[in-house]
Design a protein around this motif. Structure first.
Motif, short mmCIF file in Angstrom:
data_model
loop_
_atom_site.label_atom_id
_atom_site.label_comp_id
_atom_site.label_asym_id
_atom_site.label_seq_id
_atom_site.Cartn_x
_atom_site.Cartn_y
_atom_site.Cartn_z
N UNK A 141 -6.49 -0.39 7.63
CA UNK A 141 -6.98 0.27 6.10
C UNK A 141 -8.32 -0.58 5.46
N UNK A 142 -8.23 -1.77 5.48
CA UNK A 142 -9.18 -2.62 4.58
C UNK A 142 -11.08 -1.90 5.24
N UNK A 143 -11.32 -1.90 6.13
CA UNK A 143 -12.17 -1.22 6.89
C UNK A 143 -12.89 -0.17 7.26
N UNK A 144 -11.45 0.57 7.03
CA UNK A 144 -12.07 2.52 6.69
C UNK A 144 -11.85 3.02 5.66
N UNK A 145 -11.56 2.58 4.68
CA UNK A 145 -10.82 3.42 3.12
C UNK A 145 -12.76 3.77 2.87
N UNK A 146 -12.72 4.60 2.06
CA UNK A 146 -14.38 5.05 2.24
C UNK A 146 -14.68 4.23 0.43
N UNK A 147 -16.16 3.43 0.79
CA UNK A 147 -16.78 2.74 -0.01
C UNK A 147 -18.23 2.67 -0.28
N UNK A 148 -19.07 2.87 -0.93
CA UNK A 148 -20.19 2.30 -1.50
C UNK A 148 -20.01 1.49 -2.57
N UNK A 149 -21.13 0.55 -2.30
CA UNK A 149 -21.61 -0.57 -3.49
C UNK A 149 -20.48 -0.49 -4.78
N UNK A 150 -20.47 -1.20 -5.51
CA UNK A 150 -19.81 -1.09 -6.43
C UNK A 150 -18.79 0.49 -7.06
N UNK A 151 -18.06 1.63 -5.85
CA UNK A 151 -17.26 1.77 -5.88
C UNK A 151 -16.16 1.52 -7.02
N UNK A 152 -15.69 1.90 -8.21
CA UNK A 152 -14.78 1.74 -9.01
C UNK A 152 -13.24 2.20 -7.85
N UNK A 153 -12.27 1.11 -7.68
CA UNK A 153 -10.69 1.75 -6.79
C UNK A 153 -9.66 1.33 -7.86
N UNK A 154 -9.19 1.46 -7.99
CA UNK A 154 -7.98 1.83 -8.05
C UNK A 154 -6.39 1.43 -7.59
N UNK A 155 -5.73 -0.13 -8.02
CA UNK A 155 -5.03 -0.30 -7.21
C UNK A 155 -4.13 -0.25 -7.80
N UNK A 156 -2.96 -0.89 -7.68
CA UNK A 156 -1.81 -1.48 -8.32
C UNK A 156 -0.87 -2.52 -7.73
N UNK A 157 -0.35 -3.61 -8.75
CA UNK A 157 1.07 -4.37 -8.76
C UNK A 157 2.12 -3.88 -8.52
N UNK A 158 2.16 -4.68 -7.33
CA UNK A 158 3.83 -3.95 -6.37
C UNK A 158 4.97 -4.01 -7.00
N UNK A 159 5.58 -3.07 -7.16
CA UNK A 159 6.92 -3.05 -7.80
C UNK A 159 8.19 -2.94 -7.16
N UNK A 160 9.68 -3.59 -7.30
CA UNK A 160 10.66 -2.14 -6.94
C UNK A 160 10.55 -3.01 -5.25
N UNK A 161 9.90 -2.22 -4.38
CA UNK A 161 9.97 -2.07 -3.47
C UNK A 161 8.50 -2.11 -3.04
N UNK A 162 7.98 -1.39 -3.02
CA UNK A 162 6.35 -0.74 -3.12
C UNK A 162 5.90 -2.03 -2.00
N UNK A 163 5.02 -1.18 -1.30
CA UNK A 163 4.22 -2.28 -0.10
C UNK A 163 3.29 -3.00 -1.48
N UNK A 164 2.79 -4.81 -0.57
CA UNK A 164 2.69 -5.49 -1.49
C UNK A 164 0.85 -5.07 -0.88
N UNK A 165 -0.35 -4.44 -1.62
CA UNK A 165 -1.42 -4.23 -1.43
C UNK A 165 -2.65 -5.10 -2.16
N UNK A 166 -2.08 -5.92 -2.21
CA UNK A 166 -2.50 -7.43 -2.96
C UNK A 166 -4.21 -7.95 -2.29
N UNK A 167 -3.31 -8.28 -0.75
CA UNK A 167 -4.43 -8.42 0.41
C UNK A 167 -5.37 -7.45 0.44
N UNK A 168 -5.30 -6.27 0.19
CA UNK A 168 -5.67 -5.02 0.59
C UNK A 168 -6.96 -4.82 -0.93
N UNK A 169 -6.34 -4.89 -1.45
CA UNK A 169 -7.16 -4.51 -2.71
C UNK A 169 -8.59 -5.85 -2.85
N UNK A 170 -8.26 -7.29 -2.25
CA UNK A 170 -9.05 -8.24 -2.33
C UNK A 170 -9.75 -7.83 -0.65
#
Length: 204
Positions: free
Chosen positions: A38-67
């Motif tokens: 997902x990291x290279x194909x999520x659409x972005x333009x410079x400065x786009x604001x992206x909301x992520x989330x910190x994983x809780x319970x059994x959620x996927x850990x997307x911290x590396x994706x956010x970085x």
């Protein structure tokens, strides 16, 4: 409880149980696959604001994706629960300290800048092949999306889930806003034409 609400509750319980049944190693492997695909194909333009989330319970850990998205020029924000009803999005800077922000989550403190996201990575319990989703029952994202729409903003909505959380059909209610796409360990799947980012440049 109406039939649709009861069915949503049943599906939520069923699919969260399937997610909970994944081992920690399986969740870690699938989370890594989300970043890789997902990291290279999520659409972005410079400065786009992206909301992520910190994983809780059994959620996927997307911290590396956010970085990874940060390295592509994204400005990251995290959702913060204000009053059990409302979430806002606070800037998540590199090495920023995180505080408890309600419902078991963590996020930036009150001194962080509040921003409106251009892209929302949305945690969920259930999704279907039409982009309909079921959240956790509190309606936080529904209200946040409605608030953004009321301000004339149309953020790109990307659900984040494991493949095991998909069902054939989610009963949609009139107020439900479908996802534009979903990211799972299998990759990024679009349900609609890729929307425009606020700059007017088509998502790539």
């Amino acid at each position: 409880m109406s039939g649709d609400i009861a069915e949503k509750a049943r599906l939520r319980c069923e699919r969260l149980a399937a997610r909970d049944a994944l081992t920690q190693a399986e969740r870690q492997q699938k989370s890594r696959a989300m970043t890789e695909r997902g990291a290279s194909v999520i659409p972005l333009t410079p400065g786009a604001v992206v909301s992520g989330f910190m994983p809780i319970r059994s959620e996927a850990d997307i911290r590396p994706l956010m970085e990874a998205l940060r390295t592509r020029g994204a400005r990251l924000v995290l959702p913060v629960v204000l009053d059990r009803e409302t979430i806002i999005f606070r800037a998540f800077e590199v090495d920023a300290p995180l505080v408890r922000t309600g419902f078991g989550t963590t996020g930036p403190g009150e001194d962080a800048q509040v921003l409106d996201p251009d892209i929302l990575l949305v945690p969920l319990s259930v999704f279907d092949g039409h982009g309909q989703r079921i959240g956790y029952g509190a309606g936080h994202y529904d209200r946040a999306i409605a608030r953004l729409h009321g301000k004339g903003r149309v953020p790109i909505l990307i659900g984040v889930a494991f493949d095991c959380q998909e069902v054939p059909l989610v009963p949609a209610e009139p107020h439900d806003v479908p996802l534009h796409a979903v990211l799972t360990e299998s990759g990024l799947r679009w349900f609609s034409a890729q929307p425009l980012l606020p700059t007017g440049k088509k998502a790539l």
